[in-house]
Design a protein around this motif. Structure first.
Motif, PDB file in Angstrom:
ATOM      1  N   ILE A 197       0.832  -1.212   0.000  1.00  0.00           N
ATOM      2  CA  ILE A 197       0.000   0.000   0.000  1.00  0.00           C
ATOM      3  C   ILE A 197       0.867   1.262   0.000  1.00  0.00           C
ATOM      4  N   THR A 198       1.862   1.320   0.876  1.00  0.00           N
ATOM      5  CA  THR A 198       2.611   2.563   1.035  1.00  0.00           C
ATOM      6  C   THR A 198       3.630   2.803  -0.075  1.00  0.00           C
ATOM      7  N   GLU A 199       3.943   1.789  -0.865  1.00  0.00           N
ATOM      8  CA  GLU A 199       4.881   1.974  -1.973  1.00  0.00           C
ATOM      9  C   GLU A 199       4.356   3.001  -2.973  1.00  0.00           C
ATOM     10  N   PHE A 200       3.050   3.062  -3.151  1.00  0.00           N
ATOM     11  CA  PHE A 200       2.481   3.924  -4.186  1.00  0.00           C
ATOM     12  C   PHE A 200       1.686   5.104  -3.640  1.00  0.00           C
ATOM     13  N   LEU A 201       1.332   5.086  -2.373  1.00  0.00           N
ATOM     14  CA  LEU A 201       0.690   6.252  -1.781  1.00  0.00           C
ATOM     15  C   LEU A 201       1.764   7.292  -1.422  1.00  0.00           C
ATOM     16  N   PRO A 202       1.414   8.578  -1.444  1.00  0.00           N
ATOM     17  CA  PRO A 202       2.414   9.632  -1.160  1.00  0.00           C
ATOM     18  C   PRO A 202       2.667   9.810   0.332  1.00  0.00           C
ATOM     19  N   VAL A 203       3.034   8.709   1.026  1.00  0.00           N
ATOM     20  CA  VAL A 203       3.132   8.762   2.485  1.00  0.00           C
ATOM     21  C   VAL A 203       4.442   8.188   3.030  1.00  0.00           C
ATOM     22  N   SER A 204       5.364   7.771   2.182  1.00  0.00           N
ATOM     23  CA  SER A 204       6.672   7.237   2.586  1.00  0.00           C
ATOM     24  C   SER A 204       6.578   5.822   3.146  1.00  0.00           C
ATOM     25  N   SER A 205       6.944   4.847   2.327  1.00  0.00           N
ATOM     26  CA  SER A 205       6.926   3.453   2.765  1.00  0.00           C
ATOM     27  C   SER A 205       8.000   3.196   3.815  1.00  0.00           C
ATOM     28  N   SER A 206       9.150   3.903   3.728  1.00  0.00           N
ATOM     29  CA  SER A 206      10.236   3.664   4.682  1.00  0.00           C
ATOM     30  C   SER A 206       9.815   4.012   6.102  1.00  0.00           C
ATOM     31  N   ALA A 207       9.023   5.077   6.247  1.00  0.00           N
ATOM     32  CA  ALA A 207       8.570   5.458   7.583  1.00  0.00           C
ATOM     33  C   ALA A 207       7.707   4.369   8.198  1.00  0.00           C
ATOM     34  N   HIS A 208       6.862   3.748   7.395  1.00  0.00           N
ATOM     35  CA  HIS A 208       5.971   2.707   7.905  1.00  0.00           C
ATOM     36  C   HIS A 208       6.734   1.441   8.259  1.00  0.00           C
ATOM     37  N   LEU A 209       7.706   1.077   7.431  1.00  0.00           N
ATOM     38  CA  LEU A 209       8.464  -0.139   7.697  1.00  0.00           C
ATOM     39  C   LEU A 209       9.384   0.028   8.901  1.00  0.00           C
ATOM     40  N   ILE A 210       9.685   1.274   9.270  1.00  0.00           N
ATOM     41  CA  ILE A 210      10.444   1.531  10.491  1.00  0.00           C
ATOM     42  C   ILE A 210       9.527   1.466  11.708  1.00  0.00           C
ATOM     43  N   LEU A 211       8.310   1.985  11.566  1.00  0.00           N
ATOM     44  CA  LEU A 211       7.374   2.023  12.685  1.00  0.00           C
ATOM     45  C   LEU A 211       6.813   0.650  13.047  1.00  0.00           C
ATOM     46  N   VAL A 212       6.631  -0.219  12.061  1.00  0.00           N
ATOM     47  CA  VAL A 212       6.008  -1.524  12.313  1.00  0.00           C
ATOM     48  C   VAL A 212       6.758  -2.309  13.392  1.00  0.00           C
ATOM     49  N   PRO A 213       8.083  -2.504  13.276  1.00  0.00           N
ATOM     50  CA  PRO A 213       8.764  -3.252  14.347  1.00  0.00           C
ATOM     51  C   PRO A 213       8.747  -2.531  15.696  1.00  0.00           C
ATOM     52  N   VAL A 214       8.686  -1.184  15.667  1.00  0.00           N
ATOM     53  CA  VAL A 214       8.620  -0.437  16.925  1.00  0.00           C
ATOM     54  C   VAL A 214       7.301  -0.715  17.625  1.00  0.00           C
ATOM     55  N   LEU A 215       6.219  -0.748  16.858  1.00  0.00           N
ATOM     56  CA  LEU A 215       4.891  -0.940  17.442  1.00  0.00           C
ATOM     57  C   LEU A 215       4.612  -2.399  17.791  1.00  0.00           C
TER      58      LEU A 215
END
Length: 272
Positions: free
Chosen positions: A15-33
């Motif tokens: 989903i985040t690869e193509f939305l204008p929301v930064s996929s890297s930010a999400h993949l960093i947050l997932v393990p934190v959460l």
């Protein structure tokens, strides 16, 4: 890696690869959460391959027409709208390729702080909102001039800065140059094809040079799930973007940037 982790990471990436929301930010947050360990290079390759397959499948008719006209342009020197679009995608990829070769190591070592990631999300999110608010007209991607292509290509190179979002910055540039929302998004998605292909090829090379064990079931599942979620993301984003605009994504970026600052603090020397 359990099935829940595979599902979440694949869907988030798709989903985040193509939305204008930064996929890297999400993949960093997932393990934190979640407390999960890093998924590793092998799974990253699988997720990116799924995203690549999705965008190629979605634009298959356009890509066939573009490829055919591009080949004809090489032999007959004739440029119809499909050939021009194909050349535009190729030319707009050059700046990010050169920037990646020149600055990637510097960015990886000096800009790995969550503060920079949050700053990229917030600053370029505001720029996206401004571009959407002041958009001039509704040109299509087939009406891009070569100056437009160069500027969008240079903008895409800015995506190397953490939190910028490759799709976000190219859509922003397209809007500022007078493209309609759908046209700017479609051109951004077409631009993603050579970029993801190059990134996946580089990751695959690194993978082949390592001794990382391969879990084929997890890889196959991640690829399929990432591909399905990416395909659906592209479809619904293009279907609704004309009506909803970019403002919801701007708000989301601001909240995500604030969340990163909350979890990681504001120490620029702290690495991700």
């Amino acid at each position: 890696m359990d099935w829940l982790q595979i599902l979440v990471l694949a869907v988030v990436q798709g989903i985040t690869e193509f939305l204008p929301v930064s996929s890297s930010a999400h993949l960093i947050l997932v393990p934190v959460l979640t407390g999960w360990d890093d998924q590793g290079l092998v799974f990253d390759v699988a997720l990116h391959f799924g995203s690549l397959a999705a965008v190629v499948l979605y634009f298959r008719h356009e890509l066939i027409a573009m490829s055919r006209s591009w080949l004809i342009s090489l032999t007959r020197r004739q440029l119809d709208q499909d050939a021009r679009l194909a050349w535009a995608v190729l030319f707009a990829t050059i700046p990010v390729g050169l920037a990646g070769l020149t600055f990637n190591n510097i960015i990886e070592s000096a800009l790995r702080s969550p503060l920079y990631l949050a700053a990229g999300l917030i600053v370029f999110g505001l720029v996206l909102g401004w571009a959407d608010w002041r958009r001039k007209s509704g040109r299509t991607e087939y009406q891009l001039g070569w100056k437009d292509v160069l500027l969008i290509g240079l903008a895409q190179a800015l995506a190397l800065f953490p939190g910028t979002s490759r799709s976000g910055i190219t859509i922003t540039a397209g809007l500022l140059l007078g493209l309609g929302r759908e046209a700017a998004s479609r051109f951004s998605f077409l631009l993603s094809i050579p970029v993801i292909f190059i990134a996946t090829g580089q990751q695959t090379k690194e993978l082949l040079e390592s001794d990382v064990p391969i879990m084929f079931t997890a890889l196959a599942s991640g690829t399929v799930l990432s591909g399905i979620s990416a395909y659906l993301c592209i479809h619904y984003f293009l279907a609704f973007i004309k009506r909803i605009g970019m403002q919801p994504f701007v708000i989301y970026r601001l909240l995500l940037g604030a969340l990163l600052i909350y979890f990681f603090g504001i120490n620029p020397s702290e690495s991700i």
